[in-house]
Design a protein around this motif. Sequence first.
Motif, short mmCIF file in Angstrom:
data_model
loop_
_atom_site.label_atom_id
_atom_site.label_comp_id
_atom_site.label_asym_id
_atom_site.label_seq_id
_atom_site.Cartn_x
_atom_site.Cartn_y
_atom_site.Cartn_z
N GLN A 19 0.90 -1.14 0.01
CA GLN A 19 -0.06 -0.11 -0.06
C GLN A 19 0.90 1.20 0.27
OE1 GLN A 19 -2.80 0.09 3.33
NE2 GLN A 19 -4.32 1.34 2.27
N ALA A 20 1.95 1.06 0.72
CA ALA A 20 2.90 2.32 0.63
C ALA A 20 3.40 2.58 -0.69
CB ALA A 20 4.19 2.23 1.84
N LEU A 21 3.93 1.46 -1.32
CA LEU A 21 4.47 1.55 -2.57
C LEU A 21 3.46 2.11 -3.72
CD1 LEU A 21 6.98 0.74 -4.51
CD2 LEU A 21 5.70 -1.35 -4.82
N ALA A 22 2.09 1.84 -3.56
CA ALA A 22 1.27 2.28 -4.28
C ALA A 22 0.91 3.73 -4.05
CB ALA A 22 -0.13 1.62 -3.90
N ALA A 23 0.87 4.08 -2.59
CA ALA A 23 0.75 5.63 -2.46
C ALA A 23 1.97 6.45 -3.35
CB ALA A 23 0.78 5.84 -1.14
N ARG A 24 3.43 5.85 -2.89
CA ARG A 24 4.27 6.35 -3.74
C ARG A 24 4.36 6.50 -4.99
NH1 ARG A 24 10.51 4.54 -2.48
NH2 ARG A 24 10.35 6.40 -1.09
N LEU A 25 3.73 5.46 -5.81
CA LEU A 25 3.57 5.56 -7.15
C LEU A 25 2.62 6.65 -7.58
CD1 LEU A 25 3.33 1.94 -8.27
CD2 LEU A 25 4.81 3.53 -9.06
N MET A 26 1.51 6.78 -6.96
CA MET A 26 0.33 7.92 -7.00
C MET A 26 1.24 9.07 -6.91
SD MET A 26 -3.27 6.28 -5.88
CE MET A 26 -2.97 6.36 -4.20
N SER A 27 1.82 9.55 -5.68
CA SER A 27 2.69 10.77 -5.59
C SER A 27 3.42 11.13 -6.54
CB SER A 27 3.26 10.62 -4.28
OG SER A 27 3.99 11.70 -3.87
N MET A 28 4.24 9.86 -7.17
CA MET A 28 5.18 9.98 -8.21
C MET A 28 4.57 10.71 -9.35
SD MET A 28 8.23 7.63 -8.99
CE MET A 28 8.27 7.09 -10.62
N GLN A 29 3.33 10.17 -9.66
CA GLN A 29 2.51 10.43 -10.88
C GLN A 29 2.32 11.83 -10.85
OE1 GLN A 29 -0.33 7.45 -10.96
NE2 GLN A 29 0.71 6.01 -12.77
N ALA A 30 1.68 12.19 -9.76
CA ALA A 30 1.35 13.55 -9.51
C ALA A 30 2.29 14.64 -9.69
CB ALA A 30 0.63 14.01 -8.43
N ASP A 31 3.78 14.11 -9.18
CA ASP A 31 4.72 15.01 -9.31
C ASP A 31 5.21 15.04 -10.55
OD1 ASP A 31 4.67 15.70 -6.50
OD2 ASP A 31 5.97 14.34 -6.09
N ALA A 32 5.02 13.92 -11.32
CA ALA A 32 5.77 13.92 -13.08
C ALA A 32 4.78 14.81 -13.56
CB ALA A 32 5.51 12.64 -13.28
N GLY A 33 3.44 14.69 -13.33
CA GLY A 33 2.50 15.65 -14.23
C GLY A 33 2.79 16.90 -14.08
N LEU A 34 3.01 17.29 -12.85
CA LEU A 34 3.35 18.84 -12.42
C LEU A 34 4.71 19.03 -13.02
CD1 LEU A 34 2.55 21.51 -10.89
CD2 LEU A 34 3.80 20.25 -8.88
N THR A 35 5.60 18.38 -12.96
CA THR A 35 7.00 18.86 -13.63
C THR A 35 6.70 18.82 -15.07
OG1 THR A 35 8.09 17.52 -11.93
CG2 THR A 35 9.27 17.65 -13.94
N ILE A 36 6.07 18.06 -15.76
CA ILE A 36 6.00 18.16 -17.23
C ILE A 36 5.16 19.25 -17.51
CG2 ILE A 36 4.66 17.13 -19.25
CD1 ILE A 36 5.31 14.50 -17.77
N ALA A 37 4.05 19.58 -16.70
CA ALA A 37 3.30 20.93 -16.94
C ALA A 37 4.25 22.28 -16.86
CB ALA A 37 2.06 20.85 -16.20
N MET A 38 4.98 22.11 -15.91
CA MET A 38 5.84 23.29 -15.63
C MET A 38 6.83 23.50 -16.62
SD MET A 38 4.27 24.80 -13.04
CE MET A 38 5.39 26.09 -12.63
N ARG A 39 7.44 22.23 -17.01
CA ARG A 39 8.66 22.42 -17.85
C ARG A 39 8.36 22.59 -19.24
NH1 ARG A 39 12.56 17.37 -16.42
NH2 ARG A 39 13.79 18.67 -15.02
#
Length: 127
Positions: A19-39
């Motif tokens: 469950q912690a791994l799944a939460a990390r994946l979801m957080s990573m996806q959100a951060d990656a989306g934000l990074t792409i949008a800002m970049r």
Amino acid sequence: MPRSRKSTGSALATGAEAQALAARLMSMQADAGLTIAMRMPLLMKGAFGDSRGQREATKAVMEKASAVFESSLAAMQATTAFWWGLALHPPGQFDLATAAVKVADSTLEPFARRTRANAARLSGYRR
């Protein structure tokens, strides 16, 4: 056949780790989306000769290359530990699911750390 307390506790621990791994994946996806949008605006400016955008593009490529290298080393180390644990423990005393989650977690860590840092840097938000 009744299950022992140890296997139930182990199953709960494995579930919590997954469950912690799944939460990390979801957080990573959100951060990656934000990074792409800002970049994207920076990269578009870089395509038209802006030096800041070109530096950002170079930084993105270098970060990805170093993350792949670091991730592959971590995966190799975790996989080696997994196989040694499997070889050195008697059957039934080695938790395969927990070991597999550890391998996945150590493989994702370099990417998660970089996406978190990039999202914070590009958005101006410090965690």
